[in-house]
Every structure is written in structure tokens, then in C-alpha cells.
Design a protein around this motif. Structure first.
Motif, PDB file in Angstrom:
ATOM      1  N   ASN A  24       0.858  -1.188   0.000  1.00 54.99           N
ATOM      2  CA  ASN A  24       0.000   0.000   0.000  1.00 54.99           C
ATOM      3  C   ASN A  24       0.898   1.243   0.000  1.00 54.99           C
ATOM      4  OD1 ASN A  24      -1.785   2.170   0.666  1.00 54.99           O
ATOM      5  ND2 ASN A  24      -3.220   0.691   1.542  1.00 54.99           N
ATOM      6  N   TYR A  25       1.093   1.812  -1.183  1.00 58.13           N
ATOM      7  CA  TYR A  25       2.010   2.950  -1.314  1.00 58.13           C
ATOM      8  C   TYR A  25       1.407   4.245  -0.765  1.00 58.13           C
ATOM      9  CZ  TYR A  25       5.037  -0.016  -4.087  1.00 58.13           C
ATOM     10  OH  TYR A  25       5.877  -1.023  -4.485  1.00 58.13           O
ATOM     11  N   GLY A  26       0.078   4.322  -0.696  1.00 58.58           N
ATOM     12  CA  GLY A  26      -0.562   5.494  -0.108  1.00 58.58           C
ATOM     13  C   GLY A  26      -0.245   5.601   1.373  1.00 58.58           C
ATOM     14  N   ILE A  30       2.041   8.406   3.506  1.00 60.87           N
ATOM     15  CA  ILE A  30       1.537   9.044   4.736  1.00 60.87           C
ATOM     16  C   ILE A  30       2.538   8.878   5.868  1.00 60.87           C
ATOM     17  CG2 ILE A  30      -0.224   8.870   6.544  1.00 60.87           C
ATOM     18  CD1 ILE A  30      -2.253   8.257   4.318  1.00 60.87           C
ATOM     19  N   HIS A 130      -0.224   3.043  -8.497  1.00 64.24           N
ATOM     20  CA  HIS A 130      -0.950   2.518  -7.331  1.00 64.24           C
ATOM     21  C   HIS A 130      -2.224   3.318  -7.083  1.00 64.24           C
ATOM     22  CE1 HIS A 130      -1.453   0.442  -3.509  1.00 64.24           C
ATOM     23  NE2 HIS A 130      -1.750   1.612  -2.970  1.00 64.24           N
ATOM     24  N   GLN A 131      -3.299   2.594  -6.815  1.00 62.28           N
ATOM     25  CA  GLN A 131      -4.589   3.203  -6.493  1.00 62.28           C
ATOM     26  C   GLN A 131      -4.735   3.292  -4.982  1.00 62.28           C
ATOM     27  OE1 GLN A 131      -6.505   4.123  -9.083  1.00 62.28           O
ATOM     28  NE2 GLN A 131      -8.219   5.001  -7.930  1.00 62.28           N
ATOM     29  N   PHE A 132      -5.000   4.514  -4.483  1.00 64.56           N
ATOM     30  CA  PHE A 132      -5.176   4.718  -3.046  1.00 64.56           C
ATOM     31  C   PHE A 132      -6.448   5.531  -2.817  1.00 64.56           C
ATOM     32  CE2 PHE A 132      -4.300   7.189   0.898  1.00 64.56           C
ATOM     33  CZ  PHE A 132      -4.233   6.122   1.782  1.00 64.56           C
ATOM     34  N   SER A 136      -5.449   7.710  -8.170  1.00 59.54           N
ATOM     35  CA  SER A 136      -4.177   7.077  -8.488  1.00 59.54           C
ATOM     36  C   SER A 136      -3.057   8.007  -8.038  1.00 59.54           C
ATOM     37  CB  SER A 136      -4.067   6.830  -9.999  1.00 59.54           C
ATOM     38  OG  SER A 136      -2.754   6.420 -10.337  1.00 59.54           O
ATOM     39  N   LEU A 137      -2.060   7.462  -7.343  1.00 61.79           N
ATOM     40  CA  LEU A 137      -0.965   8.275  -6.805  1.00 61.79           C
ATOM     41  C   LEU A 137      -0.162   8.966  -7.902  1.00 61.79           C
ATOM     42  CD1 LEU A 137       0.435   5.926  -3.995  1.00 61.79           C
ATOM     43  CD2 LEU A 137      -0.967   7.973  -3.698  1.00 61.79           C
ATOM     44  N   ALA A 192      -0.007  11.952  -5.286  1.00 63.39           N
ATOM     45  CA  ALA A 192       0.776  11.644  -4.089  1.00 63.39           C
ATOM     46  C   ALA A 192       1.339  12.915  -3.457  1.00 63.39           C
ATOM     47  CB  ALA A 192       1.912  10.688  -4.438  1.00 63.39           C
ATOM     48  N   LEU A 195      -1.307  14.638  -1.509  1.00 65.04           N
ATOM     49  CA  LEU A 195      -1.522  13.741  -0.368  1.00 65.04           C
ATOM     50  C   LEU A 195      -0.505  14.060   0.734  1.00 65.04           C
ATOM     51  CD1 LEU A 195      -2.811  11.263   1.028  1.00 65.04           C
ATOM     52  CD2 LEU A 195      -1.167   9.835  -0.214  1.00 65.04           C
ATOM     53  N   TYR A 196       0.739  14.293   0.322  1.00 69.12           N
ATOM     54  CA  TYR A 196       1.783  14.701   1.260  1.00 69.12           C
ATOM     55  C   TYR A 196       1.387  16.003   1.946  1.00 69.12           C
ATOM     56  CZ  TYR A 196       6.146  16.988   2.694  1.00 69.12           C
ATOM     57  OH  TYR A 196       7.100  17.673   3.390  1.00 69.12           O
TER      58      TYR A 196
END
Length: 227
Positions: A24-26, A30, A130-132, A136-137, A192, A195-196
Motif C-alpha cells: 500500500n504505497y498510499g 503518509i 498505485h490506487q489509493f 491514483s498516486l 501523491a 496527499l503529502y
């Protein structure tokens, strides 16, 4: 050199944490964001302490400053206006206040971090595809982008509590510019990255609120002891 010291380490760290969370790359991003914020925390706490000290000094010099500002408003002679402005700068120097001390160091430190994270995502097929949650990131996402801007604007408003009123007025523009720049940059950036900013902004907001309570409590105790 930048690839070696910033991009590659981020790629390795994100992949390492992703493996701990079943690829899980999401969640990995995080966790990396929280670690970065924890590393920057001493600098941020120092900034809050500086803001509290500056606010106290501004309260002390307020009567003198208001008198100078009033003279500046009524004076029409350009030369005398310049002399009054120099007098104002002398007042700052007298009380040990630097009007330009906005705590930019944490922001400057983050620039290579953000760049390293950006290219780590771009260069890693696993992260980029990757889907989070709902996005998609590796692709831009309008929802997470707007969320990042809103959170950073809210964080800015919270951070203004301990800043002297005069500086607060001066920083209004930056309060709008910073979230706006985050939104503009994130429109074409991998999701991503906002997200950061979302996680980092939430962390900063909570950290700011806790720090304000701690320093306010300490200052109250000092004032009580002095009395």
C-alpha cells in the motif's frame, strides 16, 4: 547528485514501508510524511517560540510604535517621512525585533524534500500506478488538490494566533498565496504530492494548536511567578 541523495532514498523508503502495509504505497507516503514532519518539529517549535517572544515585545513597544505611525501619517515632507521610518526601524532594533523573521527555514528545507518525493513517484512504476482511496498516486486529482489548499489555508489561520497584529496584516497576502500555489502546482502533479500536503497540513495544524497551548501556559506561569 540530487538523484542519489534525494530521489533514490525516497524511492527506497517508500517501497520499504509499502511492503510493510501489503504494497500500500498510499499508507507508505503518509508514514514518510509523518516522519518528515517529526524531523522538522524542532525547527517548527523554535519558530513558535520566536513568534511568542515577538508578540510580547510588540505589545511592549506598541504605544511608541503607534505614536511614530501617527506622525508618519500626518507628515507630508518625503525627507522627514524617511527619517520617521528610520526611527521606526531603530525602535525595532531597540527591542530586538526582526520584522522579516517569518520562520522561512522549514519552508526552504522542504523544497528538496518535495522535489525528491515528486521524482521518486514519477520514476517508480509501482508508486505511479498505485490506487489509493479514490485516486491514483501517479495522476493528478482535483479533490485531493483542493483539499490540500483548504487545509493549508486553515493551518495558516491557526498559525496567526501568536503573531503580532502588525505582522499579521503584512502576512495576509502570504496566507492566500501559499495555499493557492499548492493548488496550482498540484493540478498537474501526481496526486501523491497533494496527499503529502494534506497529511503534512493536518499534522502542522494539530502541532500548532498544541504548541500554542503549551507556550501560552508556560508564559502564564512565568507572569504569575513574576507577579
Amino acid at each position: 547528485m540530487f538523484q542519489q541523495y534525494f530521489v533514490d532514498p525516497f524511492t527506497v523508503i517508500i517501497h520499504f514501508f509499502a511492503e510493510l502495509f501489503n504494497d500500500n504505497y498510499g499508507l507508505a507516503i503518509i508514514l514518510v510524511t509523518l516522519l518528515i514532519r517529526l524531523a522538522l518539529m524542532p525547527l517548527m517549535l523554535k519558530q513558535y517560540k520566536t513568534q511568542m517572544t515577538m508578540k510580547e515585545k510588540m505589545e511592549v513597544l506598541k504605544p511608541e510604535m503607534e505614536a511614530i505611525q501617527q506622525r508618519l501619517k500626518t507628515e507630508e515632507d518625503p525627507k522627514k517621512k524617511q527619517e520617521i521610518q528610520m526611527e521606526m526601524m531603530g525602535l525595532y532594533k531597540k527591542y530586538g525585533i526582526n520584522p522579516l523573521n517569518m520562520g522561512c527555514l522549514p519552508i526552504l528545507i522542504q523544497m528538496p524534500i518535495l522535489s525528491g518525493l515528486y521524482f521518486a513517484i514519477r520514476n517508480s512504476h509501482e508508486i505511479a500506478t498505485h490506487q489509493f482511496l479514490w485516486f491514483s498516486l501517479g495522476q493528478p486529482d482535483i479533490i485531493i488538490t483542493i483539499l490540500a489548499g483548504v487545509i493549508y489555508y486553515f493551518q495558516f489561520k491557526v498559525s496567526q494566533v501568536n503573531i503580532p497584529e502588525q505582522q499579521r496584516e503584512q502576512m495576509k497576502f502570504m496566507g492566500l498565496l501559499s495555499p493557492l500555489m499548492i493548488v496550482i502546482f498540484s493540478f498537474n502533479a501526481p496526486a501523491a504530492l497533494p496527499l503529502y500536503w494534506v497529511v503534512g497540513g493536518l499534522f502542522l495544524t494539530i502541532q500548532t494548536m498544541i504548541s500554542q497551548k503549551i507556550y501560552k501556559s508556560k508564559q502564564a506561569n512565568i507572569s504569575t511567578n513574576e507577579n
